[in-house]
Each structure stands twice: as structure tokens, then as C-alpha cells.
Design a protein around this motif. Structure first.
Motif, PDB file in Angstrom:
ATOM      1  N   HIS A 234      -2.010  10.780   0.264  1.00  0.00           N
ATOM      2  CA  HIS A 234      -1.682  10.327   1.607  1.00  0.00           C
ATOM      3  C   HIS A 234      -1.269   8.860   1.692  1.00  0.00           C
ATOM      4  O   HIS A 234      -1.035   8.360   2.800  1.00  0.00           O
ATOM      5  CB  HIS A 234      -2.864  10.590   2.540  1.00  0.00           C
ATOM      6  CG  HIS A 234      -3.170  12.051   2.670  1.00  0.00           C
ATOM      7  ND1 HIS A 234      -2.390  12.911   3.416  1.00  0.00           N
ATOM      8  CD2 HIS A 234      -4.145  12.812   2.109  1.00  0.00           C
ATOM      9  CE1 HIS A 234      -2.890  14.132   3.330  1.00  0.00           C
ATOM     10  NE2 HIS A 234      -3.951  14.104   2.544  1.00  0.00           N
TER      11      HIS A 234
ATOM     12  N   TRP B 274      -5.708  14.767   7.001  1.00  0.00           N
ATOM     13  CA  TRP B 274      -5.680  14.115   5.693  1.00  0.00           C
ATOM     14  C   TRP B 274      -7.090  13.943   5.124  1.00  0.00           C
ATOM     15  O   TRP B 274      -7.277  13.870   3.899  1.00  0.00           O
ATOM     16  CB  TRP B 274      -4.990  12.754   5.789  1.00  0.00           C
ATOM     17  CG  TRP B 274      -5.668  11.754   6.690  1.00  0.00           C
ATOM     18  CD1 TRP B 274      -5.448  11.561   8.016  1.00  0.00           C
ATOM     19  CD2 TRP B 274      -6.683  10.818   6.314  1.00  0.00           C
ATOM     20  NE1 TRP B 274      -6.265  10.563   8.513  1.00  0.00           N
ATOM     21  CE2 TRP B 274      -7.035  10.089   7.481  1.00  0.00           C
ATOM     22  CE3 TRP B 274      -7.335  10.520   5.121  1.00  0.00           C
ATOM     23  CZ2 TRP B 274      -8.005   9.090   7.482  1.00  0.00           C
ATOM     24  CZ3 TRP B 274      -8.305   9.523   5.112  1.00  0.00           C
ATOM     25  CH2 TRP B 274      -8.623   8.822   6.281  1.00  0.00           C
TER      26      TRP B 274
ATOM     27  N   ARG C 216      -2.484  -0.731   7.806  1.00  0.00           N
ATOM     28  CA  ARG C 216      -1.514   0.311   7.480  1.00  0.00           C
ATOM     29  C   ARG C 216      -0.340  -0.280   6.697  1.00  0.00           C
ATOM     30  O   ARG C 216       0.055  -1.424   6.930  1.00  0.00           O
ATOM     31  CB  ARG C 216      -1.001   0.978   8.761  1.00  0.00           C
ATOM     32  CG  ARG C 216      -2.010   1.866   9.453  1.00  0.00           C
ATOM     33  CD  ARG C 216      -1.358   2.640  10.591  1.00  0.00           C
ATOM     34  NE  ARG C 216      -0.883   1.739  11.625  1.00  0.00           N
ATOM     35  CZ  ARG C 216      -1.397   1.665  12.856  1.00  0.00           C
ATOM     36  NH1 ARG C 216      -2.424   2.435  13.188  1.00  0.00           N
ATOM     37  NH2 ARG C 216      -0.894   0.842  13.749  1.00  0.00           N
TER      38      ARG C 216
ATOM     39  N   TRP D 113      -4.979   6.376  11.488  1.00  0.00           N
ATOM     40  CA  TRP D 113      -3.958   6.599  10.471  1.00  0.00           C
ATOM     41  C   TRP D 113      -2.764   7.373  11.029  1.00  0.00           C
ATOM     42  O   TRP D 113      -1.626   7.093  10.709  1.00  0.00           O
ATOM     43  CB  TRP D 113      -4.566   7.322   9.281  1.00  0.00           C
ATOM     44  CG  TRP D 113      -3.634   7.461   8.116  1.00  0.00           C
ATOM     45  CD1 TRP D 113      -3.060   8.615   7.665  1.00  0.00           C
ATOM     46  CD2 TRP D 113      -3.168   6.420   7.258  1.00  0.00           C
ATOM     47  NE1 TRP D 113      -2.266   8.356   6.576  1.00  0.00           N
ATOM     48  CE2 TRP D 113      -2.319   7.007   6.299  1.00  0.00           C
ATOM     49  CE3 TRP D 113      -3.397   5.040   7.199  1.00  0.00           C
ATOM     50  CZ2 TRP D 113      -1.687   6.273   5.296  1.00  0.00           C
ATOM     51  CZ3 TRP D 113      -2.772   4.309   6.198  1.00  0.00           C
ATOM     52  CH2 TRP D 113      -1.924   4.920   5.268  1.00  0.00           C
ATOM     53  N   GLY D 114      -3.024   8.370  11.836  1.00  0.00           N
ATOM     54  CA  GLY D 114      -1.957   9.203  12.388  1.00  0.00           C
ATOM     55  C   GLY D 114      -2.494  10.114  13.464  1.00  0.00           C
ATOM     56  O   GLY D 114      -3.689  10.071  13.811  1.00  0.00           O
TER      57      GLY D 114
END
Length: 324
Positions: A113, A274, A234, A268-269
Motif C-alpha cells: 500500500h 488496506w 502522506r 490514508w484514504g
């Protein structure tokens, strides 16, 4: 996955929680055929050193587990596979006024990832210099320090952490930011933070493995719920990197007591899926387990040779002498 119950009440997915790295790693290596589970360092008490002066007057250093790029030691670039040849086994120091090419191909980051393409996610020295220029901190210490990721508690505590303390004290450091990458990195920097605090130097750990850092027991911890290898923000997102360092400085300055953990609000998203992958034996086939066992044995043999041949006191990057 979400359920109707989750949607009705606005609950997060049950999987949207910090990854239980210690249990995952225990199960993973048992599946690979290693019978004796690794014993993680654990303390009941935690030292705590308050800053002795305002942060804007403090000399701050960085302790990293990233390795200097070594041409000829195989692929160490973005997306590289685990590369045991790129490991280092002695503490090194580098000139904080210069930029450095540090990589993390030598440790067990989350390779599915993240790619380690942006060193700002794991080595925040340039952002630290910018913070000093804004007078958020005092001057950056003349040297940053590289900490090996030895699995041996004795070596980490008696050799590596002791050397980190000696070098930081030589540089008249007031505070240290320690940045972790792989699971063992998180243990190593946690032990170093404890040693530094005991010596009178305030610390904050930046990491992504919450369970490991809190199990060891550290004074201050900024947790980013990101894939391993992104403790400082990030990738390709300077704003997130600046915000993460700012949060670490705030915690360094304002933590009221030992065992202060602050979680970054960054995510993260959109999906937490993940988190299901890293060393999760429920998602790895028997054939892949066998392949990884053979690969791990090969890496262990190479790492043993490198460790036995390591030359103490040989810097891996250009260094700057400590102040007289």
C-alpha cells in the motif's frame, strides 16, 4: 465492510481500527514455521522529561531508522522489495544542514500500500529545518542520527541506545524526534526515546504501529494510522507532512505526562481495507507462505553476515563533528 447497523448509526467499519501488529506478526511467523514467538520489550513505568525551556529556544534533533543509499547493494528505490543487503548495524550520524538520500528498502514496511517514493514521509529533516526557520523550534542540532533495527534487546539497549544518548548529549540536544518505519523500528525508537528521556532529553516518537509503541511505553507518541513507512505524513503531500511534524512539536511541547498518545486526524484514504493485508495469514496462500519462508531464511543469512562484518564507528553518510 459496513453493515446496515453501522450505516444507521454512523459507525465506522469494524476493521477501521489500528492494526494489531504484534498479534499479526506472531501469527505470521508461526505460519512460516518459526516456533518461538518474538518477545517485545515492555515496561510498566515510563520516564518523562519536560522541556527545560520554551521549544523555540530548544535544539532539536531527528533519530531515524532509514538507511543511507548504498550503490551496488541492489534495488533500494521506490517500490523495491525487501532488501537485506541495504541494512546497517551501527549508529551513524549525518550533517543536518545538508539533504541526504535515505531509503527504507531494508525494513518491513507495507509494500502493498505504499512505495517509499517520498522520503518526506519517513525522514522529516527538511520540514524540521523549515520549522526552525519559522522559529517554531530553536536551531536544528548539527547532526541527525541513524538507529539500527536490531531485534536483539541487549544490543539495542546496551549498544545502540547508549550511543544515541552519547551523540545527542555531545551535540547539546534539548529534544529529539524519533521516526519509526517497520515493526521492529517502532520498538527500537521507543527504547531509544526512553533512554534519551532518562538522560534528560525530551522526546516524541512518530509512528504507525500504535500497539508496539504503547506496549514498550514511551513518554510522547504521535500516531498516524497509515501504512508502515509513512510516520511523517502522506507521500507527495507536503501539507500533510508539515501538519504531522507540527503535531509532533505540539505534543513535545504540551504533553502533560508520560504515555501521552495523540492520533493524527489525517486518514490514508476513503476505505480502511488496506489494514486487512499486512502479514495477515488469513489472506496468504500456503504456496506464498512457503515462498516467503525461503525468502526470509535467505534474508536472515545475509543479514547475519552483514552484522558480523559491520565495522563500528564507520559513518555511512558525511558527518559533522559535535560542538566542542
Amino acid at each position: 465492510m459496513t453493515s446496515a447497523h453501522d450505516d444507521r448509526f454512523g459507525f465506522a467499519s469494524a476493521d477501521d481500527a489500528p492494526i494489531p501488529y504484534m498479534q499479526r506478526i506472531r501469527d505470521y511467523y508461526l505460519a512460516l514455521g518459526y516456533g518461538e514467538p518474538y518477545r517485545w520489550a515492555h515496561y510498566a513505568t515510563v520516564p518523562f522529561q519536560p522541556l527545560q525551556k520554551p521549544l523555540k529556544h530548544c535544539r532539536v534533533t531527528i533519530v531515524t531508522t532509514a538507511a543511507p543509499y548504498q550503490p551496488g547493494k541492489g534495488d533500494q528505490g521506490p517500490g523495491a522489495a525487501y532488501n537485506a543487503a541495504a541494512k546497517f548495524y551501527t549508529v551513524y550520524s549525518g550533517d543536518s544542514s545538508q539533504d541526504h538520500d535515505l531509503r527504507i528498502s531494508h525494513v518491513a514496511i507495507d509494500r502493498k500500500h505504499t512505495t517509499a517514493e517520498d522520503s518526506g514521509t519517513y525522514f522529516p529533516l527538511p520540514e524540521m529545518r523549515r520549522a526552525a526557520e519559522r522559529c517554531r523550534t530553536g536551531p536544528v542540532a548539527p547532526r541527525f542520527h541513524g538507529l539500527p533495527t536490531n531485534r536483539s534487546h541487549r544490543t539495542t539497549l546496551e549498544v545502540d541506545c547508549a550511543e544515541i544518548v552519547t551523540r545527542c548529549r555531545s551535540d547539546a540536544v534539548d529534544a529529539a524526534i524519533l521516526v519509526a518505519n517497520c515493526p521492529v523500528c517502532h520498538q527500537s525508537v521507543s527504547l531509544a526515546a526512553r533512554a534519551l528521556e532518562t538522560s534528560g532529553i525530551a522526546t516524541v516518537v512518530m509512528g504507525c504501529a500504535k500497539d508496539i509503541v504503547e506496549f514498550v511505553g514511551v513518554p510522547r507518541f504521535v500516531f498516524s494510522d497509515f501504512p508502515l513507512g509513512n510516520a511523517a505524513g502522506r507521500p507527495n503531500d507536503p501539507a500533510s507532512q508539515a501538519a504531522t511534524l507540527q503535531l509532533a512539536l505540539d505534543v513535545l511541547e504540551r504533553a502533560p505526562a508520560a504515555r501521552t498518545t495523540v492520533q493524527s486526524p489525517l486518514v490514508w484514504g476513503a476505505s480502511p481495507d488496506w489494514k486487512l493485508d499486512y502479514q495477515n495469514v488469513d489472506r496468504i496462500s500456503a504456496e506464498e507462505i512457503a515462498r516467503r519462508r525461503a525468502e526470509f531464511d535467505k534474508g536472515k543469512a545475509l543479514a547475519r553476515t552483514l552484522r558480523e562484518n559491520a565495522k563500528p564507528d564507520t559513518p555511512a553518510v558525511p558527518t559533522q563533528d559535535p560542538p566542542a
